[in-house]
Design a protein around this motif. Structure first.
Motif, PDB file in Angstrom:
ATOM      1  N   TYR A  31     -42.167  57.083  50.446  1.00  0.00           N
ATOM      2  CA  TYR A  31     -41.102  56.081  50.342  1.00  0.00           C
ATOM      3  C   TYR A  31     -39.772  56.673  50.749  1.00  0.00           C
ATOM      4  CZ  TYR A  31     -44.297  53.138  47.622  1.00  0.00           C
ATOM      5  OH  TYR A  31     -45.340  52.374  47.219  1.00  0.00           O
ATOM      6  N   LEU A  90     -39.489  56.845  54.290  1.00  0.00           N
ATOM      7  CA  LEU A  90     -39.215  55.519  54.849  1.00  0.00           C
ATOM      8  C   LEU A  90     -37.838  55.008  54.455  1.00  0.00           C
ATOM      9  CD1 LEU A  90     -42.699  53.986  54.160  1.00  0.00           C
ATOM     10  CD2 LEU A  90     -41.665  54.171  56.400  1.00  0.00           C
ATOM     11  N   LEU A 120     -64.166  51.204  54.475  1.00  0.00           N
ATOM     12  CA  LEU A 120     -63.096  51.935  55.151  1.00  0.00           C
ATOM     13  C   LEU A 120     -63.328  51.921  56.649  1.00  0.00           C
ATOM     14  CD1 LEU A 120     -60.609  53.692  55.045  1.00  0.00           C
ATOM     15  CD2 LEU A 120     -62.071  55.679  54.737  1.00  0.00           C
ATOM     16  N   LYS A 158     -46.272  49.469  67.510  1.00  0.00           N
ATOM     17  CA  LYS A 158     -45.303  49.152  66.461  1.00  0.00           C
ATOM     18  C   LYS A 158     -45.058  50.428  65.654  1.00  0.00           C
ATOM     19  CE  LYS A 158     -44.635  44.624  66.687  1.00  0.00           C
ATOM     20  NZ  LYS A 158     -45.633  43.673  66.211  1.00  0.00           N
ATOM     21  N   THR A 159     -43.796  50.607  65.244  1.00  0.00           N
ATOM     22  CA  THR A 159     -43.519  51.791  64.440  1.00  0.00           C
ATOM     23  C   THR A 159     -42.768  51.379  63.185  1.00  0.00           C
ATOM     24  OG1 THR A 159     -41.481  52.078  65.671  1.00  0.00           O
ATOM     25  CG2 THR A 159     -43.357  53.375  66.386  1.00  0.00           C
ATOM     26  N   MET A 174     -42.617  56.619  63.186  1.00  0.00           N
ATOM     27  CA  MET A 174     -44.035  56.906  62.898  1.00  0.00           C
ATOM     28  C   MET A 174     -44.854  55.654  63.214  1.00  0.00           C
ATOM     29  SD  MET A 174     -45.877  59.466  61.808  1.00  0.00           S
ATOM     30  CE  MET A 174     -44.522  60.569  61.549  1.00  0.00           C
ATOM     31  N   PRO A 175     -45.859  55.742  64.049  1.00  0.00           N
ATOM     32  CA  PRO A 175     -46.662  54.544  64.362  1.00  0.00           C
ATOM     33  C   PRO A 175     -47.190  53.920  63.080  1.00  0.00           C
ATOM     34  CG  PRO A 175     -47.281  56.348  65.773  1.00  0.00           C
ATOM     35  CD  PRO A 175     -46.326  56.915  64.773  1.00  0.00           C
ATOM     36  N   ILE A 176     -47.134  52.610  63.089  1.00  0.00           N
ATOM     37  CA  ILE A 176     -47.496  51.906  61.863  1.00  0.00           C
ATOM     38  C   ILE A 176     -48.960  52.111  61.513  1.00  0.00           C
ATOM     39  CG2 ILE A 176     -48.055  49.725  63.011  1.00  0.00           C
ATOM     40  CD1 ILE A 176     -46.185  50.088  59.717  1.00  0.00           C
ATOM     41  N   GLN A 177     -49.787  52.353  62.538  1.00  0.00           N
ATOM     42  CA  GLN A 177     -51.216  52.536  62.256  1.00  0.00           C
ATOM     43  C   GLN A 177     -51.468  53.687  61.294  1.00  0.00           C
ATOM     44  OE1 GLN A 177     -50.419  51.791  65.526  1.00  0.00           O
ATOM     45  NE2 GLN A 177     -52.157  50.731  66.486  1.00  0.00           N
ATOM     46  N   TYR A 178     -50.657  54.752  61.431  1.00  0.00           N
ATOM     47  CA  TYR A 178     -50.875  55.904  60.544  1.00  0.00           C
ATOM     48  C   TYR A 178     -50.749  55.493  59.096  1.00  0.00           C
ATOM     49  CZ  TYR A 178     -50.518  58.933  64.645  1.00  0.00           C
ATOM     50  OH  TYR A 178     -50.722  59.534  65.832  1.00  0.00           O
ATOM     51  N   TYR A 179     -49.703  54.679  58.842  1.00  0.00           N
ATOM     52  CA  TYR A 179     -49.522  54.228  57.458  1.00  0.00           C
ATOM     53  C   TYR A 179     -50.660  53.329  57.020  1.00  0.00           C
ATOM     54  CZ  TYR A 179     -45.033  56.273  56.447  1.00  0.00           C
ATOM     55  OH  TYR A 179     -44.060  57.156  56.160  1.00  0.00           O
ATOM     56  N   ILE A 180     -51.111  52.513  57.985  1.00  0.00           N
ATOM     57  CA  ILE A 180     -52.216  51.617  57.615  1.00  0.00           C
ATOM     58  C   ILE A 180     -53.466  52.437  57.285  1.00  0.00           C
ATOM     59  CG2 ILE A 180     -53.682  49.734  58.399  1.00  0.00           C
ATOM     60  CD1 ILE A 180     -51.420  48.802  60.129  1.00  0.00           C
ATOM     61  N   TYR A 181     -53.726  53.428  58.129  1.00  0.00           N
ATOM     62  CA  TYR A 181     -54.918  54.252  57.864  1.00  0.00           C
ATOM     63  C   TYR A 181     -54.792  54.950  56.519  1.00  0.00           C
ATOM     64  CZ  TYR A 181     -55.967  53.516  62.778  1.00  0.00           C
ATOM     65  OH  TYR A 181     -56.232  52.941  63.973  1.00  0.00           O
ATOM     66  N   LEU A 182     -53.607  55.489  56.262  1.00  0.00           N
ATOM     67  CA  LEU A 182     -53.407  56.190  54.993  1.00  0.00           C
ATOM     68  C   LEU A 182     -53.637  55.235  53.815  1.00  0.00           C
ATOM     69  CD1 LEU A 182     -52.473  58.619  53.363  1.00  0.00           C
ATOM     70  CD2 LEU A 182     -50.116  57.867  53.711  1.00  0.00           C
ATOM     71  N   LEU A 195     -55.326  52.436  53.824  1.00  0.00           N
ATOM     72  CA  LEU A 195     -56.733  52.052  53.741  1.00  0.00           C
ATOM     73  C   LEU A 195     -57.552  53.142  53.075  1.00  0.00           C
ATOM     74  CD1 LEU A 195     -57.486  50.340  57.146  1.00  0.00           C
ATOM     75  CD2 LEU A 195     -57.361  49.309  54.909  1.00  0.00           C
ATOM     76  N   ALA A 196     -57.246  54.388  53.458  1.00  0.00           N
ATOM     77  CA  ALA A 196     -58.002  55.502  52.883  1.00  0.00           C
ATOM     78  C   ALA A 196     -57.786  55.547  51.375  1.00  0.00           C
ATOM     79  CB  ALA A 196     -57.563  56.809  53.525  1.00  0.00           C
ATOM     80  N   LEU A 234     -47.587  50.972  49.290  1.00  0.00           N
ATOM     81  CA  LEU A 234     -47.178  51.828  50.405  1.00  0.00           C
ATOM     82  C   LEU A 234     -47.220  51.033  51.699  1.00  0.00           C
ATOM     83  CD1 LEU A 234     -46.442  54.530  51.590  1.00  0.00           C
ATOM     84  CD2 LEU A 234     -48.850  55.143  51.614  1.00  0.00           C
ATOM     85  N   ALA A 251     -44.221  50.115  54.268  1.00  0.00           N
ATOM     86  CA  ALA A 251     -44.323  50.490  55.675  1.00  0.00           C
ATOM     87  C   ALA A 251     -44.127  49.269  56.565  1.00  0.00           C
ATOM     88  CB  ALA A 251     -45.682  51.126  55.943  1.00  0.00           C
ATOM     89  N   PHE A 252     -44.767  48.174  56.195  1.00  0.00           N
ATOM     90  CA  PHE A 252     -44.604  46.954  56.994  1.00  0.00           C
ATOM     91  C   PHE A 252     -43.161  46.467  56.963  1.00  0.00           C
ATOM     92  CE2 PHE A 252     -49.295  45.744  56.688  1.00  0.00           C
ATOM     93  CZ  PHE A 252     -49.518  46.170  57.980  1.00  0.00           C
TER      94      PHE A 252
END
Lengths: 167, 111, 348, 635
Positions: free
Chosen positions: A46, A49, A103, A119-120, B1-9, B11-12, B43, B47-48
């Motif tokens: 957080y 971010l 997963l 997207k970032t 930071m690409p948003i996918q990384y946060y999504i993967y994190l 999801l994990a 989280l 991130a979103f």
């Protein structure tokens, strides 16, 4: 690779490892402590971010209050490794495999999603996470839910007392 | 930071929470796993929120886009706290009656 | 450039951290000595006076004794957590100092160096968070000892801490309503501004509540239920020995020190010297004057802590809880409402 | 006067409500006064209306919209014209006499039951008035149903007797069968014409096709067979003797059974349009005449004889309707009302005197004990037998003349029926009043003339029976003396009887009177000294058992229906439907017992299933394109 990315990976690794340790620990007290570690890692995210308010509230609420409650309950019940109920190995395997499947599927889904390409998330900048902005939003747009949540709290408090009272 | 990384994190973490719910019998651990899942979602929300903020900032320097996501996180925490207080009270009562926190003791509705 | 870090800033902060930690520990060290002296004075006896002039080396002797003692870890205990307990207690105690503005900026080697490790914009919340984490040290230590007295003491300490945190937080909210910021540096600067008094003037009731809660948070008498010798032998750290016990004892003094600093910062103008316009002095002189002013205030508070300890007897546990929940929390709420009404009426 | 129209039905209704609701608190006197008084007032108003109608023509009063929907407007209206005012006079006049008679006849009942009786009687009169006064077929139908209900209530008045209840039920069900036809006829009318008001219907009747007219009239006639006891729905009427005797008089003479005649006379425009229906009515009418008359010959129950004579006389009326002699039919209704009421009330008087004995074989020689009853009864017998100058002669003669004009065969059969009528009536008279008393000593000792409340109505009715026919003296005797025809002229517009030579007409009269007189003489000669006391054998037995019609109905309709119902109840219901229902239950129980094993009560397994379901759903969602194409290939 700047310092934010390094921190991101470190915190992510910390979060995942701690989360796994929550599951793998035999001792409930260890689980609680690992979960606190997860919360710290998430709070770190957080902060990365620039959502400082959420970060600190996460610490106060989860680490400072909720997990202390958990710890309290566990200690009061004197739970430890020996009293820990065990599932049979097949059920554990089924659970783990289905969680893994979920997963996998979700990750594959995200990989395909075209809306998310390129997207970032804005790191370490942007003012929306600051307490002034959130406070304004909370007390203007969301003032009614906010008040309702306070009622929810009150009723939860009363409920907990009523349930926990020895009769 | 690409948003996918946060999504993967997220999801994990979420799936680890699910695995915890599925593989453990201790009610408190299950409860904690649920909290873990809630945090994964939190989280992701943050991130979103920052993702949308980034998109909006590219157009307009001063904007409040994405505040909602963080407010939601706040409310999720509120609900989680309320839930924990009641849930733990229930678990304590359960322990007082059954001398166990094994959720399989709670199958008395079966018959 | 590797990781693109401002290395000089990094170094600067590292040095500052080291200074703060060692200063905190040093002050805590001498606080133990002061405590014994104050106790002696209050009981009309000399107190420690053998080691060095006026017994000034006594704390070192005590430390040495603790370090040299045999390290005992109970066989049945959870070893990792047993070690983790005092470590956490010490860490939590020291972490608070990160957001304290020790004094105004110093000018050194052409750089403006703020005497504050991190002026985060949620400083008060940070303090609050760290304080709320302080219970982990007590709880883990007590539980890992695998001793029912330790456990009971730990649970007592934790519930006491949680209960008083609430009132503390509510009294802080009232303060925040008057200051309008969470940044400690900003709060101090507000109090230094001409035509503006210290916050104690605006928040007397809030300060009182905060003070009482600080006593409780530090586990100081009259709230030292967690180490009530007559009921729980020695409290949550009764299985500890050697330096781990030292850590626990030490963390208590560090806590006391930090609490005093926070109170001084929030309510008594921090490093502000009353009736003195610091901007007339050169920055470095002003910084030194400020630091001395802060330390004087802190010493007064620490003395107050000791004075109370040796004057007032310990509460009973139910009295403690009643005081916390039935007096302080409503009082803090009342204070909050009053403050809100004042702000509404006077548009302050 | 015309403003008071609504009072005519309202007064009996008020009497019904007062007597019915206050039956526990009113005394017998009060009940009698209320019950008779309302009818008397209604009669007086009707009388006033009669003169007004005579002078000024029909009165139509519309009160409110009864049914008002798109395409159909049925007002609640009364139409008082010549036909209905005639019926109103009969109903209220004869009804009043019967009420008066009842006050004495029912005097032994306890007060609440006495009041109940009078309230039902009033309701009966009310329904009948509604029937004849209604300005459209729906109001008529309301009254139609009302009299059906009242007949049920009154026949089953002594409800503690199971047989009486069966008789009441029989009457009700038989009526219902006819009512279905009537209702369908009304629906047909609504469907074709969109109105039920008499004036509109008759005005628009020309637009109906032949099939429609025939269908409607046949269906309405089916209703009339039920209400007016024609073949095949007549069997309820003899059983309706279960009710108190004044009720029988009311049902048979003044009200209910004449409803069918009224309805067809009212609809004469429709009926005259369909030759097929007229023929059907004529044939059924004459068949009913002969069937009932033959049965009546061998009956020994005084009321049964009269009941079958009613059926038979109703047959005459329908014969008249069938051959187009609507005037004659209505005329016969009127005269029949007088003498049949007289006969029933006389029979009631006899039964009363005999201590509820109804078997004529146990009577005899009552002439000297009950002179008034005897004389009036004799006059009634003469009237029904068609002896001039009694009333029955004129009305019956008119019908027979019309029948001859239509088809001489009908006339021959009609005269045969008249002969049978004379024969069984004087068999009844001779067995009852002549000869020597055959009852017990106790009964003989008890014999006495009835009180004035009984004899006065008898005398009044006897006078009417004698002179009632003189208003319809045929043209062949005194030209233009037929006041009845003149009066009904505005309503019955379709009287179509071929003119006959006067000589033929005289001949027909003489023949029928002669045949009747011969039959009377035979009957008197045969039964005065040697009444028929043994059980009849052979043909007589066949007649005595009423042609075994009831048994036939039982065998053909009732038993198969019972068997079918039993089949449904025992086989279909038990094995089939119950089997399905229970089978569903058993299947659910069994399957839920199996499915329940999945519900282990262990939270973990639930969550596992939940996660698996999510996985499957997400998989489906991801691959929905493939799945759609795959499924579209299959289906």
């Amino acid at each position: 690779m700047n310092v934010i990315q390094v921190l991101f990976w470190i915190l992510s690794a910390m979060a995942l490892v701690s989360a796994l340790m929550v599951l793998l620990s035999k001792n409930p007290v260890h689980s609680v402590l690992w979960l606190v570690a997860v919360f710290f890692a998430i709070s770190g995210h957080y902060i990365l971010l620039n959502a400082q308010f959420i970060a600190i509230v996460n610490l106060i609420v989860y680490a400072g209050a909720i997990m202390v409650l958990f710890l309290f309950v566990i200690m009061l019940m004197n739970l430890n490794k020996d009293t820990e109920p065990q599932k049979n190995i097949w059920m554990k395997l089924a659970g783990a495999i289905s969680a893994g499947c979920l997963l996998m599927i979700l990750v594959s889904l995200i990989k395909q999603a075209p809306e998310l390409q390129a997207k970032t998330a804005m790191m370490n900048e942007g003012g929306i996470g600051l307490i002034a902005n959130l406070g304004k939003a909370l007390f203007n747009t969301y003032v009614v839910p906010f008040e309702i949540s306070s009622i929810l709290f009150l009723s939860a408090m009363v409920g907990a007392v009523v349930i926990g009272k020895k009769d | 930071m690409p948003i996918q990384y946060y999504i993967y994190l997220s999801l994990a973490l979420f799936c680890i929470g699910i695995a915890g719910v599925l593989t453990r019998r201790n009610a408190i651990i299950i409860f904690m796993s649920v909290e873990l899942m809630l945090n994964a979602v939190n989280l992701l929300l943050v991130a979103f929120s920052k993702m949308h903020h980034a998109v909006a900032t590219a157009v307009d320097k001063v904007n409040n886009v994405g505040t909602d996501g963080q407010i939601f996180v706040f409310f999720v925490m509120v609900v989680a706290a309320a839930e924990v207080s009641v849930g733990l009270a229930i678990i304590v009562m359960m322990y007082r009656n059954a001398h166990s926190v094994d959720v399989n003791f709670l199958n008395r509705l079966k018959n | 450039m590797l990781l693109s870090i401002d290395w000089i800033l990094f170094l600067e902060k590292l040095i500052l951290i080291a200074i703060v930690i060692f200063a905190s520990l040093g002050i805590a060290l001498y606080t133990t000595f002061a405590e014994r002296k104050v106790a002696a004075a209050l009981q009309d006896r000399p107190g420690p006076n053998r080691a060095g002039p006026f017994g000034l080396f006594q704390p070192f002797a005590d430390g040495l004794k603790l370090i040299m003692k045999e390290e005992i870890i109970p066989n049945t205990s959870n070893k990792i957590l047993f070690i983790l307990g005092p470590f956490l207690a010490m860490t939590a105690a020291l972490m608070t100092s990160a957001v304290i503005p020790w004094s105004s900026d110093v000018h050194l080697f052409g750089r403006v160096i703020p005497l504050q490790i991190a002026d985060v914009n949620i400083g008060i919340l940070y303090i609050f968070a760290v304080v709320s984490l302080g219970v982990y040290g007590i709880m883990i230590g007590g539980w890992a000892s695998n001793n029912k007295f330790s456990l009971m003491a730990a649970l007592r300490g934790a519930s006491q801490a949680i209960s008083y945190e609430l009132a503390m937080g509510l009294s802080l909210i009232a303060l925040l309503m008057t200051t309008g910021t969470l940044q400690l540096g900003e709060i101090v600067k507000q109090q230094m501004a001409p035509g503006h008094w210290w916050n104690i003037v605006y928040q007397p009731l809030g300060f009182l509540i905060f003070l009482i809660c600080a006593f409780a948070e530090c586990n100081r008498t009259p709230f030292d239920l967690a180490e009530a010798e007559n009921e729980l032998n020695f409290g949550y750290h009764q299985e500890y020995s050697s330096m781990k016990l030292g850590f626990y004892l030490f963390s208590e003094y560090v806590n006391m020190f930090i609490s005093s600093v926070v109170m001084a910062t929030l309510y008594f103008g921090g490093y502000d010297v009353p009736f003195l316009n610091e901007s007339l002095l050169s920055p470095n002189v002003a910084a030194i004057v400020g630091i001395i002013a802060l330390l004087i205030k802190v010493v007064i508070f620490i003395f107050f802590f000791m004075w109370v300890r040796w004057t007032i007897p310990r509460f009973r546990y139910d009295q403690l809880m009643n005081l916390g929940w039935k007096s302080l929390v409503p009082l803090a709420l009342f204070n909050m409402i009053i403050t809100g009404l004042f702000i509404l009426w006077f548009g302050k | 006067m015309s403003q008071l129209v609504y009072l005519v039905p309202l007064l009996p209704l008020a009497g019904f409500l007062i007597n019915g609701l206050l039956r526990k608190s009113l005394s017998k006197q009060a009940v009698s006064i209320i019950g008779c008084g309302v009818i008397l007032i209604a009669f007086l108003i009707s009388l006033g209306l009669f003169f007004q109608v005579k002078a000024n023509g029909p009165i139509i009063q519309t009160y409110f919209n009864f049914i008002d929907i798109k395409g159909l407007n049925i007002p609640f209206s009364f139409q008082v014209d010549a036909l209905s005012v005639l019926f109103m006079l009969i109903i209220t006049g004869v009804g009043f006499l019967i009420h008066v008679y009842s006050t004495s006849y029912m005097h032994e009942e306890s007060t609440p039951h006495f009041a109940r009786y009078f309230s039902f009687l009033n309701l009966f009169v009310f329904s009948m008035l509604l029937l004849v006064m209604g300005g459209n077929y729906l109001i008529l139908f309301l009254g139609w149903e009302g009299v059906g209900l009242c007949s049920y209530l009154l026949i089953g008045y002594w409800f503690k007797n199971t047989d009486y209840n069966y008789a009441a039920k029989k009457a009700f069900i038989m009526n219902r069968i006819g009512d279905v036809g009537f209702l369908l006829g009304i629906f047909w009318l609504v469907a074709k014409l969109g109105t039920l008001t008499y004036g509109n219907v008759f005005a628009a009747a020309g637009n109906l096709s032949a099939v429609d007219v025939t269908g409607i009239t046949i269906l309405l006639f089916i209703g009339a067979t039920g209400k007016s006891a024609q073949i095949p729905l007549y069997t309820w009427l003899p059983d309706a003797m279960a009710g108190p005797t004044p009720v029988s008089a009311l049902i048979h003479a003044a009200t209910m059974v004449t409803a069918g005649v009224y309805m067809i006379a009212r609809s004469n425009i429709l009926y005259s349009m369909s030759a097929v229906t007229e023929n059907v009515i004529a044939i059924i009418g004459i068949a009913t005449v002969l069937l009932a008359a033959t049965i009546a010959i061998k009956q020994n129950d005084i009321k049964k004889v009269l009941a079958y004579s009613t059926v038979s006389q109703l047959g005459y009326m329908f014969l008249g309707l069938g051959v187009g002699a609507y005037n004659g039919a209505v005329f016969h209704v009127m005269t029949h009302a007088f003498f049949k009421a007289l006969l029933f009330l006389g029979a009631g008087s006899v039964i009363h005197a005999m201590g509820n004995e109804q078997d004529i074989r146990k009577m005899g020689g009552l002439r000297k004990y009950m002179p008034v009853t005897h004389i009036t009864f004799l006059l009634g017998c003469l009237a029904i037998s068609g002896i001039p100058p009694f009333s029955g002669f004129f009305s019956k003669d008119e019908i027979l003349a019309a029948a001859y004009a239509k088809n001489p065969v009908l006339w021959v059969l009609g005269v045969a029926g008249a002969a049978l009528t004379a024969f069984y009536m004087f068999r009844l008279y001779a067995t009852t009043f002549l000869g020597s008393f055959r009852g017990t000593h106790d009964q003989e000792h008890h014999l006495h003339e009835s009180p004035a409340a009984i004899t006065l109505p008898l005398i009044a009715l006897a006078i009417l029976s004698v002179i009632g026919g003189w208003i319809g003296i045929p043209a062949v005797m005194i030209p233009d003396a037929n006041a009845f025809h003149h009066f009904l002229q505005p309503v019955i517009t379709t009287e179509a009887i071929a003119e006959m030579p006067h000589a033929t007409e005289w001949l027909l009269m003489v023949v029928s009177v002669a045949v009747a007189v011969i039959a009377i003489l035979i009957a008197l000669g045969k039964f005065t000294k040697r009444p028929e006391l043994n059980e009849p054998q052979g043909l007589g037995g066949f007649l005595a058992h009423k042609w075994y019609i009831d048994e036939l109905y039982d065998a053909v309709i009732v038993n198969p229906l019972n068997a079918l119902a039993g089949f449904f109840k025992n086989i279909i219901e038990k094995s089939g439907i119950d089997g399905i229902v229970n089978g569903v239950g058993r299947f659910i129980l069994y399957s839920s017992r199996q499915v329940r094993l999945v519900q282990s009560g262990q939270v973990g397994s639930y969550i596992l299933f939940m996660v698996l379901a999510i996985i499957v759903l997400v998989l489906i969602w991801i691959n929905d394109g493939y799945i759609y194409t795959y499924l579209s290939k299959i289906f």
